[in-house]
Design a protein around this motif. Structure first.
Motif, PDB file in Angstrom:
ATOM      1  N   SER A  18      41.040  45.055  16.666  1.00  0.00           N
ATOM      2  CA  SER A  18      39.726  44.341  17.069  1.00  0.00           C
ATOM      3  C   SER A  18      39.471  42.877  16.686  1.00  0.00           C
ATOM      4  CB  SER A  18      38.540  45.024  16.049  1.00  0.00           C
ATOM      5  OG  SER A  18      38.428  46.467  16.303  1.00  0.00           O
ATOM      6  N   ALA A  32      32.734  35.628  22.854  1.00  0.00           N
ATOM      7  CA  ALA A  32      33.063  36.870  22.829  1.00  0.00           C
ATOM      8  C   ALA A  32      33.194  37.831  23.887  1.00  0.00           C
ATOM      9  CB  ALA A  32      32.403  37.849  21.654  1.00  0.00           C
ATOM     10  N   GLU A  33      31.969  37.680  24.761  1.00  0.00           N
ATOM     11  CA  GLU A  33      31.893  38.416  26.153  1.00  0.00           C
ATOM     12  C   GLU A  33      33.160  38.117  27.156  1.00  0.00           C
ATOM     13  OE1 GLU A  33      27.861  37.235  27.458  1.00  0.00           O
ATOM     14  OE2 GLU A  33      27.065  38.419  25.882  1.00  0.00           O
ATOM     15  N   THR A  69      34.223  48.189  12.915  1.00  0.00           N
ATOM     16  CA  THR A  69      35.312  48.256  13.724  1.00  0.00           C
ATOM     17  C   THR A  69      36.229  49.588  13.358  1.00  0.00           C
ATOM     18  OG1 THR A  69      36.649  47.136  11.959  1.00  0.00           O
ATOM     19  CG2 THR A  69      35.712  45.731  13.770  1.00  0.00           C
ATOM     20  N   ALA A 129      38.497  45.972  20.927  1.00  0.00           N
ATOM     21  CA  ALA A 129      37.170  45.497  20.708  1.00  0.00           C
ATOM     22  C   ALA A 129      37.069  44.191  20.405  1.00  0.00           C
ATOM     23  CB  ALA A 129      36.528  46.329  19.582  1.00  0.00           C
ATOM     24  N   VAL A 130      36.107  43.410  20.900  1.00  0.00           N
ATOM     25  CA  VAL A 130      35.630  42.069  20.689  1.00  0.00           C
ATOM     26  C   VAL A 130      34.143  42.085  20.151  1.00  0.00           C
ATOM     27  CG1 VAL A 130      36.008  39.868  21.404  1.00  0.00           C
ATOM     28  CG2 VAL A 130      37.420  41.137  22.336  1.00  0.00           C
ATOM     29  N   TYR A 138      42.000  43.078  23.883  1.00  0.00           N
ATOM     30  CA  TYR A 138      41.809  43.691  22.425  1.00  0.00           C
ATOM     31  C   TYR A 138      40.851  45.173  22.594  1.00  0.00           C
ATOM     32  CZ  TYR A 138      43.588  39.350  20.440  1.00  0.00           C
ATOM     33  OH  TYR A 138      44.264  38.477  20.140  1.00  0.00           O
ATOM     34  N   ARG A 180      36.250  39.725  25.760  1.00  0.00           N
ATOM     35  CA  ARG A 180      35.909  41.196  25.968  1.00  0.00           C
ATOM     36  C   ARG A 180      36.235  41.601  27.331  1.00  0.00           C
ATOM     37  NH1 ARG A 180      30.796  41.781  24.717  1.00  0.00           N
ATOM     38  NH2 ARG A 180      31.107  41.372  22.393  1.00  0.00           N
TER      39      ARG A 180
END
Lengths: 238, 298
Positions: free
Chosen positions: B137, B159-160, B189, B170-171, B168, B163
Motif C-alpha cells: 500500500s 493518489a488518484e 491498510t 492500494a493508494v 499498488y 491508483r
C-alpha cells in the motif's frame, strides 16, 4: 558581458576587503575567504567549492541555525579558496544572500527604498496586525532588533514612514551610513586590520522584523521595551 | 528546454526561521539547474529567509536579463502563490512587464506539474526496492487543514492518478490533522508492506518527528518549534543532528508488517527537472508557437 552585479563586485575588489564578517583576500584573480577574525589563525577546515558556503553560513559557532545571514554570528574556523570571480560571487551570495545585488542596484542608483510603515501596511494574514505598532514601539524594536552588535550587520537605508522619519533614534548615525562598515562595532582591541568594505545594505525591513513588530503588537516581544540596561541603548554600539 | 542567454530563473521557496532544512532543497535544485546552463542566471528567494522576495526585485540585471521565469517551489496553489508572492514581487498577473523593460513570467507551482506523479512513483520504488507492488500500500501524506492551502487536494489528486495505474494494492491519502489520519495507517491498510511518502517541499519537523511519531516508528516528540523566533533556533538545531536517521532504518517492522518511510518528496533531485518543465510549460501555454520550437529542441 559581465552583469551590473559582477561589475560592482569587480569595482570593489582590492587586495583585501571585507563583506560583512568575511575577509576576502585577492591574489591575481583567485580568492581566499575567511572569517575576518581568523586572518592570522590557521583554519582547521579548508573548502574549495563555492557551494560549501551554504553549510558554513548555516550555523553559528555554537551550532545554532542562523535564520538571518546578516546577523553578526558567522562561524569561525574555516577557509574558502576560490579560483574565479564567478565562484566568488556565488559564494558571497550564499554567505549574504541578495546583498551583492542590492549593493549593485544602489551603486547604479536603481535601488528602491521602502519605509517600514509601507511594508507593514501591505501585510496580510497573520502579519496584518503588525501595522498597529506605535511609533514609539517601532523606535524601540528597531533600536534593539537591528543593532549591529547583536542583531544585524546591515546598514539601514529605509525610514520609519513616508515622512522620512528616522527608523530608530536608538541607533547611532553610523547605522544609517552606507559608507560605514557595521562590522567594526564587533572589533575589539587588536582585531582585524582595517580593510575596505562592501556594505550590507538594507533597502526594506525584512520579514524577521515584520514578525517582531507583530509580536510587539501582540505583547509577545520584550524588544519594544525601552529598558536601558536590558539591551543597552544607542551608546552601547561602538 | 534550450539555453536562453537573456533569461533568468527565480525559484521561490517558503524558507524558515527555525528549520535549517527548509531552504536547502530549493538551493540544491537551483545549483543543479545552474550547472545545466539553461538560464543566464538562476536565483532563489524566500518568504522567511534571504534573499527575501523583495530582494529578488534586484537580483537580475535588466541590461542583460530580459525575462525572468518565476517558479514557486510550493506543493500547491494557495495563500503564498496567490497572495504573498504576487504582492511582494509586484506581479500584475501571469506576465508582468517592469518599468525597466524586464518581463517576469509567473509559472505554476512545482507541485502542479504532471511529472510529480512520476516522481512519487520513483521515490516509492526506490525506498522499497524489490518489494512487490501488488502486496504494497502506498500512503501519500499531507498536512491537512492548512489555511487556504490546497496541499491536501494536490495530494489527493496524485493518489488518484497513481491508483488509476493499478500498480499498488492500494493508494491512499493520509493527513496529520484530519481524517484519514496517519496514525490510523494500520487500520487503513491491509497489505504486508506499506510505503509512506510525505508530500512536502522539504524535510522538517513534520517529516522528521510528527509523522514518524504518528506512524509509531519514533517513540517521542522532541521540543515543538512552532513559534518562530531567534529563541527557538537552538532547539531546532539540536534535534536536527539526528533527525535524518529515521529514513535510514527501513523497513520498520510493526505488527508483522513492513513499513517503508521516505523523505519528503521535495528533496528528490528530480524536482530540478520539474522546475525547468514549469518554465517551459509557461511558454507552451503563453506562446504556443515558440514553445513548440523549444520542446522540439529539448
Amino acid at each position: 558581458m559581465p552583469s551590473v552585479i559582477e561589475r560592482a563586485l569587480q569595482a570593489a575588489l582590492t587586495d583585501r576587503f571585507h563583506f560583512g564578517q568575511i575577509l576576502i583576500r585577492n591574489t591575481n584573480g583567485s580568492f581566499v575567504l575567511s572569517h575576518r577574525d581568523d586572518e592570522v589563525r590557521t583554519a582547521p577546515q579548508t573548502f574549495r567549492n563555492a557551494e560549501e558556503a551554504v553549510e558554513i553560513a548555516k550555523y553559528d559557532d555554537a551550532g545554532n541555525y542562523r535564520p538571518l545571514k546578516t546577523a553578526p554570528n558567522l562561524r569561525h574556523g574555516w577557509r574558502l579558496e576560490l579560483a574565479t570571480l564567478d565562484e566568488l560571487r556565488r559564494a558571497l551570495d550564499y554567505f549574504y544572500p541578495g546583498r551583492l545585488a542590492v549593493f549593485a542596484a544602489w551603486k547604479n542608483e536603481q535601488l528602491r527604498i521602502t519605509p517600514l510603515r509601507e511594508t507593514l501596511d501591505r501585510q496580510s494574514g497573520m502579519y496584518r496586525i503588525a501595522a498597529k505598532i506605535s511609533d514609539e514601539q517601532i523606535d524601540n524594536v528597531v533600536g534593539n532588533f537591528c543593532r549591529s552588535d547583536s542583531g544585524c550587520l546591515r546598514t539601514i537605508l529605509w525610514k520609519r514612514d513616508q515622512h522620512s522619519t528616522i527608523a530608530s533614534t536608538k541607533l547611532p548615525p553610523a547605522k544609517f551610513d552606507p559608507l560605514q562598515d557595521q562590522t567594526t562595532v564587533l572589533d575589539g582591541p587588536g582585531s582585524a586590520t582595517p580593510a575596505t568594505a562592501i556594505p550590507l545594505l538594507c533597502q526594506e525591513p525584512c520579514n524577521l522584523l515584520v514578525a517582531e513588530c507583530r509580536k510587539v503588537v501582540k505583547g509577545e516581544s520584550q524588544l519594544s521595551d525601552a529598558i536601558p540596561n536590558a539591551f543597552g541603548t544607542a551608546t552601547g554600539e561602538k | 528546454m534550450t539555453s536562453r542567454s537573456n533569461s533568468a530563473l527565480l525559484i521561490v521557496g517558503h524558507g524558515s526561521t527555525v528549520n535549517s532544512d527548509s531552504s536547502p532543497p530549493t538551493l540544491t535544485h537551483a545549483a543543479e539547474i545552474r550547472r545545466r546552463k539553461l538560464f543566464a542566471e538562476v536565483g532563489c528567494a524566500f518568504w522567511k529567509e534571504e534573499p527575501s522576495l523583495r530582494d529578488a526585485l534586484f537580483l537580475f540585471d535588466p541590461e542583460s536579463i530580459r525575462e525572468v521565469y518565476l517558479v514557486p517551489n510550493f506543493i500547491s496553489e494557495g495563500y503564498f502563490t496567490q497572495t504573498v508572492i504576487p504582492r511582494e514581487l509586484e506581479l500584475n498577473g501571469r506576465i508582468t512587464k517592469r518599468s525597466n523593460g524586464q518581463i517576469w513570467k509567473y509559472c505554476e507551482p512545482v507541485g502542479n506539474h504532471p511529472l510529480m506523479t512520476d516522481l512519487l512513483l520513483r521515490r516509492a520504488h526506490e525506498i522499497a526496492s524489490g518489494i512487490p507492488e501488488s502486496e504494497t500500500s502506498l500512503l501519500i501524506v499531507a498536512h491537512g487543514t492548512d489555511l487556504n492551502e490546497n496541499s491536501a487536494a494536490a495530494a489527493k489528486r496524485e493518489a488518484e492518478k497513481i491508483r488509476a495505474l493499478g500498480k499498488y494494492a492500494a493508494v491512499l491519502n493520509a493527513y496529520m490533522e484530519e481524517a484519514p489520519l496517519v496514525s490510523d495507517w494500520q487500520k487503513l491498510t491491509k497489505t504486508a508492506n506499506v510505503i509512506v511518502v510525505p508530500f512536502f517541499i522539504s524535510d522538517g519537523l513534520h517529516s522528521y518527528e510528527d509523522i514518524p511519531r504518528l506512524l509509531g516508528i519514533a517513540s517521542k516528540r522532541s521540543t515543538r518549534l512552532r513559534s518562530a523566533g531567534r529563541s527557538t533556533a537552538r532547539q531546532a538545531t539540536n534535534s536536527g543532528t539526528t533527525r535524518g536517521e529515521i529514513f535510514q532504518r527501513n523497513p520498520h517492522k510493526i505488527a508483522g508488517r513492513s513499513l517503508f518511510y521516505a523523505p519528503s518528496i521535495g528533496t528528490d533531485l528530480g524536482f530540478a527537472d520539474i522546475i525547468i518543465e514549469q518554465a517551459a510549460k509557461f511558454d507552451s501555454e503563453a506562446y504556443p508557437d515558440r514553445a513548440a520550437k523549444l520542446i522540439a529542441k529539448t
